[in-house]
Design a protein around this motif. Structure first.
Motif, PDB file in Angstrom:
ATOM      1  N   ARG A   1       0.768  -1.208  -0.116  1.00 58.80           N
ATOM      2  CA  ARG A   1      -0.079   0.001   0.128  1.00 58.80           C
ATOM      3  C   ARG A   1       0.981   1.278  -0.028  1.00 58.80           C
ATOM      4  O   ARG A   1       0.494   2.243  -0.825  1.00 58.80           O
ATOM      5  CB  ARG A   1      -0.989   0.084   1.372  1.00 58.80           C
ATOM      6  CG  ARG A   1      -2.293  -0.713   1.151  1.00 58.80           C
ATOM      7  CD  ARG A   1      -3.165  -0.520   2.309  1.00 58.80           C
ATOM      8  NE  ARG A   1      -2.683  -0.588   3.432  1.00 58.80           N
ATOM      9  CZ  ARG A   1      -2.534  -1.753   4.178  1.00 58.80           C
ATOM     10  NH1 ARG A   1      -3.052  -2.922   3.518  1.00 58.80           N
ATOM     11  NH2 ARG A   1      -1.951  -1.829   5.303  1.00 58.80           N
ATOM     12  N   LEU A   2       1.819   1.173   0.888  1.00 63.62           N
ATOM     13  CA  LEU A   2       2.556   2.509   0.848  1.00 63.62           C
ATOM     14  C   LEU A   2       3.516   2.760  -0.454  1.00 63.62           C
ATOM     15  O   LEU A   2       3.822   3.853  -0.706  1.00 63.62           O
ATOM     16  CB  LEU A   2       3.532   2.378   1.963  1.00 63.62           C
ATOM     17  CG  LEU A   2       2.895   2.405   3.604  1.00 63.62           C
ATOM     18  CD1 LEU A   2       4.155   2.131   4.551  1.00 63.62           C
ATOM     19  CD2 LEU A   2       2.101   3.730   3.669  1.00 63.62           C
ATOM     20  N   SER A   3       3.744   1.782  -1.141  1.00 63.04           N
ATOM     21  CA  SER A   3       4.763   1.839  -2.290  1.00 63.04           C
ATOM     22  C   SER A   3       3.882   2.573  -3.333  1.00 63.04           C
ATOM     23  O   SER A   3       4.339   3.106  -4.411  1.00 63.04           O
ATOM     24  CB  SER A   3       5.135   0.684  -2.839  1.00 63.04           C
ATOM     25  OG  SER A   3       4.064  -0.239  -3.227  1.00 63.04           O
ATOM     26  N   ARG A   4       2.518   2.725  -3.120  1.00 52.88           N
ATOM     27  CA  ARG A   4       1.683   3.181  -4.179  1.00 52.88           C
ATOM     28  C   ARG A   4       1.417   4.810  -4.306  1.00 52.88           C
ATOM     29  O   ARG A   4       0.767   5.516  -4.680  1.00 52.88           O
ATOM     30  CB  ARG A   4       0.261   2.714  -4.245  1.00 52.88           C
ATOM     31  CG  ARG A   4       0.241   1.027  -4.705  1.00 52.88           C
ATOM     32  CD  ARG A   4      -0.551   0.297  -4.344  1.00 52.88           C
ATOM     33  NE  ARG A   4      -1.908   0.836  -4.878  1.00 52.88           N
ATOM     34  CZ  ARG A   4      -3.211   0.187  -4.596  1.00 52.88           C
ATOM     35  NH1 ARG A   4      -3.220  -1.095  -4.216  1.00 52.88           N
ATOM     36  NH2 ARG A   4      -4.320   0.633  -5.523  1.00 52.88           N
ATOM     37  N   PHE A   5       1.933   5.409  -2.654  1.00 56.72           N
ATOM     38  CA  PHE A   5       1.777   6.662  -2.495  1.00 56.72           C
ATOM     39  C   PHE A   5       3.094   7.381  -2.622  1.00 56.72           C
ATOM     40  O   PHE A   5       3.970   6.827  -2.083  1.00 56.72           O
ATOM     41  CB  PHE A   5       1.301   6.763  -1.151  1.00 56.72           C
ATOM     42  CG  PHE A   5      -0.117   6.604  -0.615  1.00 56.72           C
ATOM     43  CD1 PHE A   5      -1.210   7.582  -1.138  1.00 56.72           C
ATOM     44  CD2 PHE A   5      -0.671   5.429  -0.631  1.00 56.72           C
ATOM     45  CE1 PHE A   5      -2.352   7.499  -0.914  1.00 56.72           C
ATOM     46  CE2 PHE A   5      -2.193   5.244  -0.264  1.00 56.72           C
ATOM     47  CZ  PHE A   5      -3.081   6.191  -0.592  1.00 56.72           C
ATOM     48  N   GLU A   6       3.192   8.672  -3.277  1.00 55.78           N
ATOM     49  CA  GLU A   6       4.272   9.440  -3.366  1.00 55.78           C
ATOM     50  C   GLU A   6       3.943  10.851  -2.706  1.00 55.78           C
ATOM     51  O   GLU A   6       2.784  11.435  -2.900  1.00 55.78           O
ATOM     52  CB  GLU A   6       4.921   9.705  -4.795  1.00 55.78           C
ATOM     53  CG  GLU A   6       5.198   8.280  -5.566  1.00 55.78           C
ATOM     54  CD  GLU A   6       5.353   8.522  -6.984  1.00 55.78           C
ATOM     55  OE1 GLU A   6       6.032   9.778  -7.179  1.00 55.78           O
ATOM     56  OE2 GLU A   6       5.105   7.855  -7.809  1.00 55.78           O
TER      57      GLU A   6
END
Length: 92
Positions: A58-63
């Motif tokens: 999940r966190l890898s999809r947010f910048e």
């Protein structure tokens, strides 16, 4: 491309840019860029084995960038007269 879309003939518009704007200060307070899949193009073939792996995915999809710096005034919203209560995120 996301495997499932809400409409079969409209391509997904990704990544999605989210921004929180302060009307009083006329500036952006922050924002992020959200990808519907892994931003590097990785395709997961299995489910996550535990909560830590799911959180990492999940966190890898947010910048944490992609918002407008400085002061600005956003363009006025122009609702669709046929659907005035529908928010269409495809248009700026």
């Amino acid at each position: 491309r996301a495997p499932h879309a809400l409409h079969p003939t409209i391509e997904p518009h990704a990544p999605l840019l989210c921004e929180i704007w302060d009307e009083y200060l006329s500036r952006s307070l922050g924002g992020c860029r959200y990808h519907v899949a892994h931003p590097g193009g990785r395709n997961y073939t299995t489910f996550p084995v535990n909560a830590y792996e799911a959180e990492t995915r999940r966190l890898s999809r947010f910048e944490p960038f992609g918002f407008t710096p400085g002061t600005f005034v956003p363009p006025p919203a122009t609702p669709n007269p046929d659907f005035p209560r529908t928010l269409d995120l495809r248009h700026r």
